[in-house]
Write a protein that holds these residues in place. Structure first.
Motif, PDB file in Angstrom:
ATOM      1  N   ARG A 228      27.270  -6.446  52.759  1.00  0.00           N
ATOM      2  CA  ARG A 228      27.504  -6.830  51.364  1.00  0.00           C
ATOM      3  C   ARG A 228      28.987  -7.116  51.104  1.00  0.00           C
ATOM      4  NH1 ARG A 228      25.340  -3.821  45.881  1.00  0.00           N
ATOM      5  NH2 ARG A 228      26.661  -4.973  44.410  1.00  0.00           N
ATOM      6  N   THR A 231      30.187 -10.355  53.022  1.00  0.00           N
ATOM      7  CA  THR A 231      29.710 -11.643  52.522  1.00  0.00           C
ATOM      8  C   THR A 231      30.121 -11.922  51.080  1.00  0.00           C
ATOM      9  OG1 THR A 231      27.586 -10.632  51.931  1.00  0.00           O
ATOM     10  CG2 THR A 231      27.743 -11.684  54.096  1.00  0.00           C
ATOM     11  N   THR A 232      30.438 -10.884  50.320  1.00  0.00           N
ATOM     12  CA  THR A 232      30.843 -11.116  48.928  1.00  0.00           C
ATOM     13  C   THR A 232      32.353 -11.173  48.753  1.00  0.00           C
ATOM     14  OG1 THR A 232      30.713  -8.740  48.449  1.00  0.00           O
ATOM     15  CG2 THR A 232      28.760 -10.083  47.975  1.00  0.00           C
ATOM     16  N   TRP A 233      33.086 -10.404  49.545  1.00  0.00           N
ATOM     17  CA  TRP A 233      34.553 -10.438  49.433  1.00  0.00           C
ATOM     18  C   TRP A 233      35.148 -11.391  50.458  1.00  0.00           C
ATOM     19  CZ3 TRP A 233      38.555  -8.651  52.783  1.00  0.00           C
ATOM     20  CH2 TRP A 233      39.833  -8.811  52.230  1.00  0.00           C
ATOM     21  N   ASP A 235      34.398 -14.113  51.828  1.00  0.00           N
ATOM     22  CA  ASP A 235      33.496 -15.262  51.746  1.00  0.00           C
ATOM     23  C   ASP A 235      34.187 -16.511  52.320  1.00  0.00           C
ATOM     24  OD1 ASP A 235      35.385 -15.887  49.860  1.00  0.00           O
ATOM     25  OD2 ASP A 235      34.040 -15.737  48.138  1.00  0.00           O
TER      26      ASP A 235
END
Length: 260
Positions: A228, A231-233, A235
């Protein structure tokens, strides 16, 4: 290699001496410049075969291998007028100073090798990039954690740019600690945990049978916490920004080398 000279006894000069003397094996004679007088005196007092010379010319005259570790901006003053015999090997660890520039300054036919030693060589835990490959310098840095010769100065500059990411890693860890403190965790507890967490990551890097991508995958659970944050930070936009920052640094390094 029985006699090594160091001109400029700062962080890297100290690390070279410490790595050679604390690592066991044959200990060469080491001759230090008076530049960085306090550090040179401390090393000489600690190690029997380390001596502080009267000046830089004496360092050169008494050594087979000469490590030039002065700041690039100080090189003209520190190296002006030095006579370097062609039989010597000169290790250039000055950031942004090409071998051609150093050869003009020294007016010598001696072998010149650029190198990027890091402070961790004092514990013989850091690979040192060199150009060009030379048996004497490669043997020196193998003793200090490993040598990685590269094909040309363009490749050398790429590794130099990568070295510029080191303090960003520490700053990243500091931000993690700051976030934990914002959540009410005592700073000392957060600091201890983060250090232990990433020391474990460092040990995992020693497993060269797994690629970096495989190490990342092995530390993730599908749809888990690590995936998580990655892939979210971290990116695609974040990745592009990092590449752009490195591109800019590399361009500056190459311009600086060409200008000098």
């Amino acid at each position: 290699m029985k006699r090594i000279g160091v001109i400029g006894v700062g962080e890297i000069g100290r690390a070279v001496v410490t790595g050679l003397y604390d690592g066991g094996g044959e200990r060469p004679e080491v001759f230090l410049s008076p530049r960085g007088a306090r550090a040179a005196a401390e090393l000489s007092a600690r190690h029997e075969r380390v001596q502080v010379c009267a000046d830089n010319q004496e360092v050169v005259d008494r050594s087979e291998v000469v490590v030039v570790a002065v700041r690039a901006a100080d090189r003209h003053v520190a190296l002006a007028g030095l006579r370097v015999d062609a039989a010597k090997v000169v290790v250039n660890v000055m950031s942004g100073v090409a071998n051609d520039d150093l050869r003009r300054l020294l007016a010598t036919d001696a072998a010149l090798v650029r190198a990027i030693p890091l402070p961790a060589i004092r514990e013989r835990r850091s690979v040192t990039v060199t150009y060009p490959s030379h048996p004497v310098t490669d043997a020196l840095f193998e003793r200090l954690g490993g040598a990685q010769p590269v094909a040309d100065e363009d490749a050398f500059d790429v590794f130099s740019a990568l070295t510029g990411t080191l303090t960003t890693h520490y700053a990243y860890l500091a931000e993690l600690m700051a976030w934990a403190a914002d959540q009410g965790i005592p700073q000392s507890a957060a600091d201890r945990y983060i250090r232990g967490l990433f020391q474990g990551v460092g040990r995992a890097l020693g497993d060269e049978t797994r690629s970096l991508q495989q190490l990342a995958a092995d530390h993730e659970t599908p749809k888990g916490n690590n995936e998580r944050i990655r892939t979210t930070w971290f990116d695609p936009a974040n990745s592009r920004a990092l590449h752009q920052a490195l591109d800019g640094l590399l361009a500056d390094l190459r311009r600086r080398t060409a200008r000098d």
